[in-house]
Write a protein that holds these residues in place. Sequence first.
Motif, PDB file in Angstrom:
ATOM      1  N   ARG A  64       0.760  -1.289   0.019  1.00 39.41           N
ATOM      2  CA  ARG A  64      -0.172   0.011   0.106  1.00 39.41           C
ATOM      3  C   ARG A  64       0.968   1.277  -0.018  1.00 39.41           C
ATOM      4  O   ARG A  64       0.462   2.301   0.171  1.00 39.41           O
ATOM      5  N   GLY A  65       2.121   1.207  -0.370  1.00 36.82           N
ATOM      6  CA  GLY A  65       3.002   2.314  -0.117  1.00 36.82           C
ATOM      7  C   GLY A  65       2.714   3.278  -1.247  1.00 36.82           C
ATOM      8  O   GLY A  65       2.737   4.553  -0.984  1.00 36.82           O
ATOM      9  N   LEU A  66       2.590   2.963  -2.323  1.00 42.29           N
ATOM     10  CA  LEU A  66       2.275   3.897  -3.518  1.00 42.29           C
ATOM     11  C   LEU A  66       0.878   4.483  -3.220  1.00 42.29           C
ATOM     12  O   LEU A  66       0.763   5.623  -3.813  1.00 42.29           O
ATOM     13  N   PHE A  67      -0.080   3.922  -2.590  1.00 41.31           N
ATOM     14  CA  PHE A  67      -0.987   4.636  -2.413  1.00 41.31           C
ATOM     15  C   PHE A  67      -1.081   5.592  -1.568  1.00 41.31           C
ATOM     16  O   PHE A  67      -1.727   6.737  -1.609  1.00 41.31           O
ATOM     17  N   LEU A  68      -0.380   5.452  -0.395  1.00 40.52           N
ATOM     18  CA  LEU A  68       0.135   6.449   0.588  1.00 40.52           C
ATOM     19  C   LEU A  68       0.763   7.637  -0.174  1.00 40.52           C
ATOM     20  O   LEU A  68       0.615   8.863   0.051  1.00 40.52           O
ATOM     21  N   ILE A  69       1.842   7.260  -1.177  1.00 36.99           N
ATOM     22  CA  ILE A  69       2.352   8.356  -1.923  1.00 36.99           C
ATOM     23  C   ILE A  69       1.545   9.293  -2.527  1.00 36.99           C
ATOM     24  O   ILE A  69       1.435  10.350  -2.666  1.00 36.99           O
ATOM     25  N   ALA A  70       0.625   8.391  -3.439  1.00 38.25           N
ATOM     26  CA  ALA A  70      -0.408   9.300  -4.347  1.00 38.25           C
ATOM     27  C   ALA A  70      -1.396  10.155  -3.477  1.00 38.25           C
ATOM     28  O   ALA A  70      -1.798  10.968  -3.994  1.00 38.25           O
ATOM     29  N   ARG A  71      -1.507   9.763  -2.112  1.00 36.32           N
ATOM     30  CA  ARG A  71      -2.346  10.527  -1.322  1.00 36.32           C
ATOM     31  C   ARG A  71      -2.065  11.755  -1.096  1.00 36.32           C
ATOM     32  O   ARG A  71      -2.309  12.764  -1.018  1.00 36.32           O
ATOM     33  N   VAL A  72      -0.589  11.883  -0.554  1.00 34.03           N
ATOM     34  CA  VAL A  72      -0.095  13.008  -0.065  1.00 34.03           C
ATOM     35  C   VAL A  72       0.792  13.989  -1.308  1.00 34.03           C
ATOM     36  O   VAL A  72       1.128  15.019  -1.260  1.00 34.03           O
ATOM     37  N   ALA A  73       1.272  13.085  -2.438  1.00 33.60           N
ATOM     38  CA  ALA A  73       1.965  13.746  -3.391  1.00 33.60           C
ATOM     39  C   ALA A  73       0.937  14.408  -4.349  1.00 33.60           C
ATOM     40  O   ALA A  73      -0.037  14.298  -4.582  1.00 33.60           O
ATOM     41  N   GLN A  74       1.622  15.755  -4.970  1.00 32.74           N
ATOM     42  CA  GLN A  74       1.023  16.165  -6.059  1.00 32.74           C
ATOM     43  C   GLN A  74       1.161  15.522  -7.356  1.00 32.74           C
ATOM     44  O   GLN A  74       0.322  15.463  -8.017  1.00 32.74           O
ATOM     45  N   ARG A  75       2.455  14.861  -7.652  1.00 32.41           N
ATOM     46  CA  ARG A  75       2.628  14.083  -8.774  1.00 32.41           C
ATOM     47  C   ARG A  75       3.851  12.916  -8.241  1.00 32.41           C
ATOM     48  O   ARG A  75       4.510  13.297  -7.519  1.00 32.41           O
ATOM     49  N   TRP A  76       3.524  11.774  -9.090  1.00 28.42           N
ATOM     50  CA  TRP A  76       4.846  11.086  -8.752  1.00 28.42           C
ATOM     51  C   TRP A  76       4.760  10.224 -10.027  1.00 28.42           C
ATOM     52  O   TRP A  76       4.110  10.151 -10.789  1.00 28.42           O
ATOM     53  N   GLY A  77       6.055   9.481 -10.185  1.00 34.76           N
ATOM     54  CA  GLY A  77       6.245   8.587 -11.376  1.00 34.76           C
ATOM     55  C   GLY A  77       7.494   7.876 -11.317  1.00 34.76           C
ATOM     56  O   GLY A  77       8.219   8.220 -10.480  1.00 34.76           O
ATOM     57  N   THR A  78       7.968   7.392 -12.338  1.00 35.36           N
ATOM     58  CA  THR A  78       9.351   6.727 -12.574  1.00 35.36           C
ATOM     59  C   THR A  78       9.796   7.158 -13.840  1.00 35.36           C
ATOM     60  O   THR A  78       8.970   7.180 -14.920  1.00 35.36           O
ATOM     61  N   ARG A  79      11.209   7.207 -13.899  1.00 39.50           N
ATOM     62  CA  ARG A  79      12.012   7.348 -15.252  1.00 39.50           C
ATOM     63  C   ARG A  79      13.056   6.661 -15.241  1.00 39.50           C
ATOM     64  O   ARG A  79      13.723   6.491 -13.986  1.00 39.50           O
ATOM     65  N   HIS A  80      13.419   6.197 -16.396  1.00 40.53           N
ATOM     66  CA  HIS A  80      14.678   5.305 -16.440  1.00 40.53           C
ATOM     67  C   HIS A  80      15.875   6.017 -16.796  1.00 40.53           C
ATOM     68  O   HIS A  80      15.737   6.994 -17.575  1.00 40.53           O
ATOM     69  N   THR A  81      17.031   5.649 -16.252  1.00 39.54           N
ATOM     70  CA  THR A  81      18.192   6.345 -16.908  1.00 39.54           C
ATOM     71  C   THR A  81      19.301   5.165 -17.397  1.00 39.54           C
ATOM     72  O   THR A  81      18.910   3.939 -17.432  1.00 39.54           O
ATOM     73  N   SER A  82      20.275   5.634 -17.838  1.00 39.56           N
ATOM     74  CA  SER A  82      21.047   4.681 -18.370  1.00 39.56           C
ATOM     75  C   SER A  82      21.839   3.630 -16.980  1.00 39.56           C
ATOM     76  O   SER A  82      22.410   2.701 -17.535  1.00 39.56           O
ATOM     77  N   GLN A  83      21.636   4.143 -16.003  1.00 39.29           N
ATOM     78  CA  GLN A  83      22.135   3.468 -14.804  1.00 39.29           C
ATOM     79  C   GLN A  83      21.105   2.411 -13.899  1.00 39.29           C
ATOM     80  O   GLN A  83      21.335   1.882 -13.281  1.00 39.29           O
ATOM     81  N   GLY A  84      19.855   2.894 -14.384  1.00 36.92           N
ATOM     82  CA  GLY A  84      18.830   2.270 -13.651  1.00 36.92           C
ATOM     83  C   GLY A  84      17.547   3.047 -13.791  1.00 36.92           C
ATOM     84  O   GLY A  84      17.127   3.279 -15.054  1.00 36.92           O
ATOM     85  N   LYS A  85      16.886   3.202 -12.581  1.00 36.40           N
ATOM     86  CA  LYS A  85      15.793   4.005 -12.677  1.00 36.40           C
ATOM     87  C   LYS A  85      15.670   5.123 -11.512  1.00 36.40           C
ATOM     88  O   LYS A  85      16.405   4.993 -10.547  1.00 36.40           O
ATOM     89  N   ILE A  86      14.579   6.168 -11.675  1.00 37.72           N
ATOM     90  CA  ILE A  86      14.513   7.039 -10.606  1.00 37.72           C
ATOM     91  C   ILE A  86      13.016   7.013 -10.299  1.00 37.72           C
ATOM     92  O   ILE A  86      12.075   7.240 -11.042  1.00 37.72           O
ATOM     93  N   ILE A  87      12.751   6.877  -8.792  1.00 41.08           N
ATOM     94  CA  ILE A  87      11.320   7.014  -8.463  1.00 41.08           C
ATOM     95  C   ILE A  87      10.977   8.383  -7.847  1.00 41.08           C
ATOM     96  O   ILE A  87      11.779   8.614  -6.889  1.00 41.08           O
ATOM     97  N   TRP A  88      10.144   9.113  -8.216  1.00 46.56           N
ATOM     98  CA  TRP A  88       9.920  10.546  -7.758  1.00 46.56           C
ATOM     99  C   TRP A  88       8.396  11.011  -7.316  1.00 46.56           C
ATOM    100  O   TRP A  88       7.644  10.474  -7.604  1.00 46.56           O
ATOM    101  N   ALA A  89       8.626  11.735  -6.431  1.00 48.99           N
ATOM    102  CA  ALA A  89       7.360  12.401  -5.953  1.00 48.99           C
ATOM    103  C   ALA A  89       7.408  13.834  -5.777  1.00 48.99           C
ATOM    104  O   ALA A  89       8.388  14.333  -5.351  1.00 48.99           O
TER     105      ALA A  89
END
Length: 844
Positions: free
Chosen positions: A784-809
Amino acid sequence: MSVPQSSRVSGDGVFDLTRTAVVVTDRAGVTQGWTEGAERLLGYRVSEAVGRPLADLFTGVDPSSAPDSEWRTRLASADGWSGLEAVRHKDGHRLDLELRILPVQDTEHGSARLLLAAEMTQTPWSGASRSFLEGILGMSPIGVGMVNADLRFVWLNDALERMGGTSREARLGRRLGDVQPGLAVKAIEAEMRRVLRTGLPSVGYEYLGRPQSDPQREHAYSTSFFRLEDSAGQVLGVCYMVLDVTESYRSRQRMALLNRAGERIGSSLDVWRTAQELADAAVPDLADFVTVDLLDALLSGEQPAAGPVEASALFAMRRAGQQSVREGCPEAVVAVGERASYPPSAPVVLSLTEGNSTLLQTLDLDDGDWAAEDPVHAAQLRALGFHSLMVVPLRARGVFLGAAAFARWQHTGPFQPDDLVLAEEFGTRAAMAIDNARRYTREHTTALTLQHSLLPRDLPDQCAVEAAYRYLPADSLSGVGGDWFDVIPLSGARVALVVGDVVGHGVHAAATMGRLRAAVQALADLPLSPEEVLAHLDDMVNRVADDAQTGTADTAGNGVVGATCLYAVYDPVACSCTLARAGHPAPLLVSPTGAAELLELPTGPPLGLGGMPFESAELHLPEGSLLALYTNGLLMGKALDLDGGIARLRSALADPQAPLESLCDTVVDGLPGARPVDDVALLLARTRALPHTQLATWEIPADPSAVGEARRAAAARLAEWDLEELGFSTELIVSELVTNAIRHATGPISLRMIRARALICEVSDTGSTAPHLRHARTTDEGGRGLFLIARVAQRWGTRHTSQGKIIWAELPLRPAPLDAPANDFTTLAADLGTPPAFTTADDQ
């Protein structure tokens, strides 16, 4: 009297065409003049004929016929003589001649006689009851006259007498200007003197004038002159032949006027300009004053109703154009653009609604039908000086558009039925051009409205770049295009800069532009690189092309299937910019010091071609760098000078630190021409760099105990940034993101917080799998972690990089209050109806 070789009439003359001999004798019958026609007819040369009696030259077939006494009788007749005679040619063969003897008054050389002879078998009138000479001199439409060296009349035929309206007695001994002052006397007499001086004939000389026979109308004449000499070479005068060619002249003038009108009317797709062109084309050749009034519905872009128009609508028209031979149009009662209560009376209005023209002539006659029915308006027109008026409806495709009025006040005579035909032709051409302009204006306005509704009304707030833009629609002839631009905020304080151009013009180009812009905005939120965004756009354009080819008959072929695009992403943290383009012009980069260069980017194919991969390039842009993105309409003017367009852009951006709005104005002001031939989209972006004081980064060990330390570090940094009110939400996000990275990812883990226009929390790892929202069951202990993040964050998402990924909010800097108070993780979880995803122990 003879005509020398240099002054003899050419084969195009009337007498030579009929093989007519012209002979001048004295009253005793001794030959004084012998023309080339006489030489051809009888075979005697000038030297053989001059000085001999006529009886010797016109030897009868019967020796007893026409003796000398008979010739003297004929020559002595005061009224002349005409008849038939059979004579011998010089070589002895028989000639059947038609003869006419005319008295000629010549005060300088005494009384003389003019003999005209023509062979009956060579004339179209052979066998007619009247002699050929009576026809040519009495019935021919060609006027023939002779003047002496002083240009005074010595002889004229009946046609010339009728043509001029002056009797023979009034002409003889007088000059042309004395009897016909309404002609171009000076020019005609100058031409006669030239013929007298040079001996060269003048054929087809045309002039205009008002003869005494019809002083109210201007006539056109075609005249031929040739010099007459005696046997000694002394100049005796000029013989001239005149033909009234008024009708053919007017026909040529009308045709020329129609040709000029066709070139002038409808040169643009503007209703007002077309109406003015109609007025300009008709003045002064057809009328002295012209007005063009159009229905209000037409000028406002509405579709006028088909069929007859109610009379009330005609009193609600608006003046769209007018012209006068008088400077400033003093006859006009309203100005262009003002409402024109249509002046003509009820009968004229009714005829307009039925689609018929009305011809009103000589309004100064009180017994005229129209003047009698509307004496008040007739008096108004008389006060303005008008004596003739035409009213022509403007109709196209069965729709009444307005009316044009043609008026005359000069002494050019009233309008004739042929003038009405010409005015109707003017009105027909103008009506079609006006209707085409109306239809185009309506479509152009629709496309422009659609395009403006699809373009950004204002640029969004973001901290990566300072941006400004200009958009100029193409001129009315080119139509609305499919150019667009966009500034799209991305995660991590980054920003996407987009400029594109759809092939074609019109509503379909604008609609396709809207679809592409919406697709770019949707793709920008996905973890895609610039080249991947272009690849997805390419697939979309191909689908649009397939839809257009498989559409119905009404829509097939209307879909726009090509576009270019430039997509750039700028990161203010790293001061780096990644760009990719699909057939689009390369952007211009101006360094903070003012050095300008076109960026060397990989050239991808335009969108819609398919089959070719796209590539991107990454550049380091120092803070204050100016990036200019544009469509080809900015560079390619009417001269299609690409190099010149680049040079103008370089010059306009020579000062990169100037205000962006001023730079945009400078670029636009430097465009050639009043309006661009293609849509112009310009986007200027000046880069910013995020200060290090607004950035915090921590390396997180892969140990669950690091979660608490990450929360405390985040809270401490929020205190430094004076953002303690975001502590609860930030700690929740940091705890969840770091916990997930420790549990599910591999490799180094880092936490980064960015204070920009929003508070950004990012957790990066080397894993390639992205988290997804899922519905946890009530018995599940996690998920249920992402539900909590979506509840309090304005935006959130994931983007991939050449080294891996970034999860942001992202969190807004001034958060909105929650519906229910939540002071800790447990309370918030209870509000969501789920058990907590983790505990709040410091070592967790």
